[in-house]
Motif scaffolding. Structure first.
Motif, PDB file in Angstrom:
ATOM      1  N   LEU A  34       0.858  -1.069   0.011  1.00 47.55           N
ATOM      2  CA  LEU A  34      -0.159  -0.052   0.009  1.00 47.55           C
ATOM      3  C   LEU A  34       0.860   1.159   0.099  1.00 47.55           C
ATOM      4  N   HIS A  35       1.827   1.249   0.892  1.00 49.48           N
ATOM      5  CA  HIS A  35       2.675   2.584   0.814  1.00 49.48           C
ATOM      6  C   HIS A  35       3.532   2.670  -0.394  1.00 49.48           C
ATOM      7  N   ASN A  36       3.924   1.658  -1.221  1.00 50.38           N
ATOM      8  CA  ASN A  36       4.736   1.860  -2.573  1.00 50.38           C
ATOM      9  C   ASN A  36       3.708   2.303  -3.460  1.00 50.38           C
ATOM     10  N   LEU A  37       2.327   1.759  -3.264  1.00 55.57           N
ATOM     11  CA  LEU A  37       1.451   2.259  -4.495  1.00 55.57           C
ATOM     12  C   LEU A  37       1.202   3.468  -4.378  1.00 55.57           C
ATOM     13  N   ARG A  38       0.781   4.138  -3.029  1.00 49.55           N
ATOM     14  CA  ARG A  38       0.601   5.359  -2.781  1.00 49.55           C
ATOM     15  C   ARG A  38       1.628   6.248  -3.355  1.00 49.55           C
ATOM     16  N   LEU A  39       2.816   5.873  -3.223  1.00 48.07           N
ATOM     17  CA  LEU A  39       3.772   6.557  -3.811  1.00 48.07           C
ATOM     18  C   LEU A  39       3.856   6.807  -5.167  1.00 48.07           C
ATOM     19  N   LYS A  40       3.518   5.491  -5.803  1.00 50.54           N
ATOM     20  CA  LYS A  40       3.246   5.404  -7.196  1.00 50.54           C
ATOM     21  C   LYS A  40       2.217   6.436  -7.805  1.00 50.54           C
ATOM     22  N   VAL A  41       0.965   6.678  -7.161  1.00 45.76           N
ATOM     23  CA  VAL A  41      -0.147   7.352  -7.254  1.00 45.76           C
ATOM     24  C   VAL A  41       0.379   8.984  -7.349  1.00 45.76           C
ATOM     25  N   ASP A  42       1.186   9.271  -6.328  1.00 52.18           N
ATOM     26  CA  ASP A  42       1.825  10.491  -6.334  1.00 52.18           C
ATOM     27  C   ASP A  42       2.634  11.002  -7.414  1.00 52.18           C
ATOM     28  N   ARG A  43       3.573   9.976  -7.610  1.00 50.39           N
ATOM     29  CA  ARG A  43       4.441  10.320  -8.775  1.00 50.39           C
ATOM     30  C   ARG A  43       3.972  10.566 -10.148  1.00 50.39           C
ATOM     31  N   LEU A  44       2.799   9.792 -10.296  1.00 46.35           N
ATOM     32  CA  LEU A  44       2.185   9.589 -11.377  1.00 46.35           C
ATOM     33  C   LEU A  44       1.328  10.852 -11.321  1.00 46.35           C
ATOM     34  N   GLN A 109      -6.314  19.189 -21.442  1.00 50.21           N
ATOM     35  CA  GLN A 109      -5.672  19.519 -20.323  1.00 50.21           C
ATOM     36  C   GLN A 109      -6.325  19.341 -19.116  1.00 50.21           C
ATOM     37  N   ASP A 110      -7.363  19.959 -19.283  1.00 50.92           N
ATOM     38  CA  ASP A 110      -8.306  19.926 -18.083  1.00 50.92           C
ATOM     39  C   ASP A 110      -8.752  18.327 -17.503  1.00 50.92           C
ATOM     40  N   VAL A 111      -8.826  17.548 -18.651  1.00 48.53           N
ATOM     41  CA  VAL A 111      -9.299  16.130 -18.206  1.00 48.53           C
ATOM     42  C   VAL A 111      -8.049  15.617 -17.347  1.00 48.53           C
ATOM     43  N   LEU A 112      -6.847  15.930 -17.978  1.00 49.71           N
ATOM     44  CA  LEU A 112      -5.759  15.382 -17.271  1.00 49.71           C
ATOM     45  C   LEU A 112      -5.425  15.810 -15.761  1.00 49.71           C
ATOM     46  N   ALA A 116      -5.896  13.763 -12.296  1.00 51.43           N
ATOM     47  CA  ALA A 116      -4.960  13.676 -11.384  1.00 51.43           C
ATOM     48  C   ALA A 116      -5.224  14.201 -10.023  1.00 51.43           C
ATOM     49  N   GLU A 117      -5.766  15.369  -9.766  1.00 47.86           N
ATOM     50  CA  GLU A 117      -6.224  15.860  -8.568  1.00 47.86           C
ATOM     51  C   GLU A 117      -7.138  14.861  -7.819  1.00 47.86           C
ATOM     52  N   GLU A 118      -8.085  14.100  -8.609  1.00 43.22           N
ATOM     53  CA  GLU A 118      -8.919  13.324  -7.952  1.00 43.22           C
ATOM     54  C   GLU A 118      -8.382  12.211  -7.617  1.00 43.22           C
ATOM     55  N   ARG A 120      -5.202  11.827  -6.639  1.00 41.68           N
ATOM     56  CA  ARG A 120      -4.569  12.164  -5.612  1.00 41.68           C
ATOM     57  C   ARG A 120      -5.125  12.191  -3.977  1.00 41.68           C
ATOM     58  N   GLN A 121      -6.468  12.803  -4.183  1.00 40.98           N
ATOM     59  CA  GLN A 121      -7.346  12.780  -3.074  1.00 40.98           C
ATOM     60  C   GLN A 121      -7.824  11.742  -2.476  1.00 40.98           C
ATOM     61  N   MET A 122      -8.004  10.677  -3.549  1.00 44.79           N
ATOM     62  CA  MET A 122      -8.282   9.313  -3.227  1.00 44.79           C
ATOM     63  C   MET A 122      -7.158   8.430  -1.972  1.00 44.79           C
ATOM     64  N   VAL A 123      -6.187   8.923  -2.327  1.00 51.56           N
ATOM     65  CA  VAL A 123      -5.089   8.202  -1.517  1.00 51.56           C
ATOM     66  C   VAL A 123      -4.411   9.141  -0.533  1.00 51.56           C
ATOM     67  N   SER A 124      -4.966  10.476  -0.447  1.00 52.59           N
ATOM     68  CA  SER A 124      -4.316  11.311   0.329  1.00 52.59           C
ATOM     69  C   SER A 124      -4.322  11.075   1.805  1.00 52.59           C
ATOM     70  N   LYS A 125      -3.509  11.595   2.734  1.00 51.70           N
ATOM     71  CA  LYS A 125      -3.452  11.652   4.236  1.00 51.70           C
ATOM     72  C   LYS A 125      -4.878  12.460   4.876  1.00 51.70           C
TER      73      LYS A 125
END
Length: 290
Positions: A34-44, A109-112, A116-118, A120-125
């Protein structure tokens, strides 16, 4: 279900639910994944936003070169020509020279960026404040959303050297980067609870008992880094309240000890001869303290 508040040092990572009967080895594997996948989502998410602003990545041998150097060396970005964004191109040169500057139009651009923001929020702190536990399906949903948005904007696909494509395929190379220091290999992680490293040969119940309604704080870190710092006795809010109370008390003592503040000497209760005057009936005759 037992609720684990997973931390790394003093930093909160996520909440995780499990059972008392789970082995520490299995629990450690799930938490590291889970930790590594969260980092992957953030990098992505970061790379998707960069791609939305400046287009796909240039081939490695063209990155960092000026337009004059590219022209002089007669280099051609064939992948950039092949992988055009849907809806047309909007030129926006990359100041660091990593991307080709052929960004998608504003709609794409708005789609991307929105995706990305949505994601990031799904796995945020912020999930911790809401009391929501992180699960593998939640992280996978975030990755699928990013993959879907990328396919919409770039239906012809992405270059093989594009960081977004490599992250989605699990082929990212993090060697020599700051991100590599955050990732924990499955055989290099350790869980700590109550100041002790948890033995992978034991069950979670050996440390917390069989109460499935337990909530604990455990710390994840790499092996060989020593014991993590213990949790503070008081929370940050409690410390702030105690400091404010101590400051208020200190200011009150300063006022009482101030030599200039002698107004209390003019009060009747401060008169040493007040009792004598009361017996003599002289309390109302122009009283002044001596």
């Amino acid at each position: 279900m037992v609720k684990l508040h997973v931390k790394q040092g003093e930093t909160s990572l996520f909440l995780y639910e499990t059972k008392c009967s789970v082995s520490v080895q299995e629990l450690l594997k799930e938490i590291i994944e889970l930790h590594n996948l969260r980092l992957k989502v953030d990098r992505l998410c970061d790379e998707v936003i960069n791609m939305a602003d400046h287009g796909v990545a240039l081939p490695p041998h063209m990155q960092g070169l000026t337009d004059e150097q590219v022209e002089e060396l007669k280099l051609v970005d064939e992948w950039g020509i092949r992988c055009q964004p849907s809806g047309g191109v909007r030129n926006n040169k990359d100041p660091v020279g990593r991307r080709n500057g052929q960004a998608p139009n504003e709609k794409m651009q708005d789609v991307l960026k929105r995706t990305a923001e949505e994601s990031r929020q799904m796995v945020s702190k912020k999930l911790i404040d809401a009391g929501t536990c992180l699960t593998l399906p939640m992280v996978q949903t975030a990755l699928d959303q990013l993959r879907g948005a990328t396919m919409i904007v770039y239906p012809m696909g992405l270059p093989p050297h594009e960081p977004v494509d490599m992250e989605l395929k699990g082929e990212e190379d993090l060697s020599g980067t700051q991100a590599s220091k955050l990732v924990i290999a499955l055989d290099q992680g350790a869980l700590w609870f109550s100041g002790k490293q948890m033995d992978t040969k034991k069950e979670l119940a050996d440390y917390i008992g069989r109460n499935e309604k337990t909530k604990i704080i455990c710390k994840l870190q790499k092996q060989g880094h020593g014991a993590p710092a213990r949790e503070p006795i008081f929370t940050e809010d409690e410390q702030k309240k105690m400091m404010a109370s101590a400051y208020k008390r200190q200011e009150e003592l300063k006022k009482l000890e101030s030599a200039d503040d002698d107004s209390h000497l003019h009060s009747k209760w401060a008169d040493n001869h007040g009792l004598q005057r009361s017996f003599q009936g002289l309390t109302d005759i122009g009283w002044k303290p001596k």
